[in-house]
Design a protein around this motif. Structure first.
Motif, short mmCIF file in Angstrom:
data_model
loop_
_atom_site.label_atom_id
_atom_site.label_comp_id
_atom_site.label_asym_id
_atom_site.label_seq_id
_atom_site.Cartn_x
_atom_site.Cartn_y
_atom_site.Cartn_z
N UNK A 25 9.62 -3.12 -2.61
CA UNK A 25 9.45 -4.52 -2.99
C UNK A 25 7.99 -4.94 -3.12
N UNK A 26 7.12 -4.02 -3.52
CA UNK A 26 5.69 -4.31 -3.62
C UNK A 26 5.22 -4.59 -5.06
N UNK A 27 6.14 -4.65 -6.00
CA UNK A 27 5.75 -4.91 -7.39
C UNK A 27 5.02 -6.24 -7.53
N UNK A 28 5.49 -7.25 -6.82
CA UNK A 28 4.89 -8.59 -6.93
C UNK A 28 3.41 -8.57 -6.54
N UNK A 29 3.09 -7.85 -5.47
CA UNK A 29 1.69 -7.76 -5.03
C UNK A 29 0.84 -7.09 -6.10
N UNK A 30 1.32 -5.95 -6.60
CA UNK A 30 0.50 -5.15 -7.52
C UNK A 30 0.50 -5.66 -8.96
N UNK A 31 1.29 -6.70 -9.23
CA UNK A 31 1.22 -7.35 -10.55
C UNK A 31 0.56 -8.72 -10.45
N UNK A 32 0.21 -9.14 -9.22
CA UNK A 32 -0.47 -10.43 -9.02
C UNK A 32 -1.93 -10.30 -9.44
N UNK A 33 -2.67 -11.42 -9.53
CA UNK A 33 -4.05 -11.37 -10.01
C UNK A 33 -4.99 -10.48 -9.19
N UNK A 34 -4.73 -10.29 -7.89
CA UNK A 34 -5.59 -9.41 -7.09
C UNK A 34 -7.00 -9.95 -6.97
N UNK A 35 -8.02 -9.14 -7.06
CA UNK A 35 -7.93 -7.72 -7.39
C UNK A 35 -7.61 -6.84 -6.17
N UNK A 36 -7.00 -5.69 -6.48
CA UNK A 36 -6.67 -4.70 -5.47
C UNK A 36 -7.17 -3.34 -5.93
N UNK A 37 -7.37 -2.48 -4.96
CA UNK A 37 -7.71 -1.09 -5.23
C UNK A 37 -6.55 -0.25 -4.71
N UNK A 38 -5.99 0.60 -5.57
CA UNK A 38 -4.88 1.45 -5.18
C UNK A 38 -5.37 2.89 -5.09
N UNK A 39 -5.14 3.49 -3.94
CA UNK A 39 -5.40 4.91 -3.73
C UNK A 39 -4.06 5.58 -4.03
#
Length: 138
Positions: A25-39
């Motif tokens: 259920x993490x799609x919402x986080x990773x499609x939000x404006x962020x920014x995020x860094x994904x390893x």
């Protein structure tokens, strides 16, 4: 420019990661404006995990979320930033170690295979091993 999820999907080497992200259920986080860094562990990195362990993670959503959010950093952390850092806090709340190694970088025990894959809401760094939060074992 596509978001982190679409960028990972377009790369074609993160199918297991994307399945786990959807399941947790993490799609919402990773499609939000962020920014995020994904390893982002590759499919080959997930293949190192025993099949029954991996399927157990997919059944245990709280554990799966903990593992996956340990692969997400707040902000847009690029290679230049890695050179200045020796650790970073993850979305999960744990700390990852960052070190220069073999002309590149290591994140805990994972070798960074590819850096700075840009998305409109962050950046992806490809890693060769699934990272485990502190006090968790495979």
């Amino acid at each position: 420019m596509p978001n982190l999820v679409d960028t990972a999907a377009n790369a074609g080497s993160f199918n297991t990661l994307l399945t786990a992200i959807k399941t947790a259920g993490l799609l919402e986080i990773l499609t939000s404006p962020g920014p995020y860094t994904v390893l982002a562990p590759t499919d080959e990195a997930f293949a190192k995990i025993p099949v029954d362990t991996l399927s157990g993670w997919l059944q245990d959503i709280p554990k799966l979320k903990k593992i996956l959010t340990f692969h997400i950093l707040f902000g847009d952390v690029r290679t230049d930033n890695f050179a200045e850092l020796d650790s970073a806090e993850t979305f999960e709340g744990g700390i990852i170690g960052i070190e220069k190694a073999d002309g590149g970088f290591k994140i805990n025990d994972a070798k960074v295979l590819q850096t700075d894959i840009l998305a409109d809401n962050g950046v992806i760094h490809t890693i060769d091993t699934v990272l485990m939060p502190t006090l968790m074992t495979v």
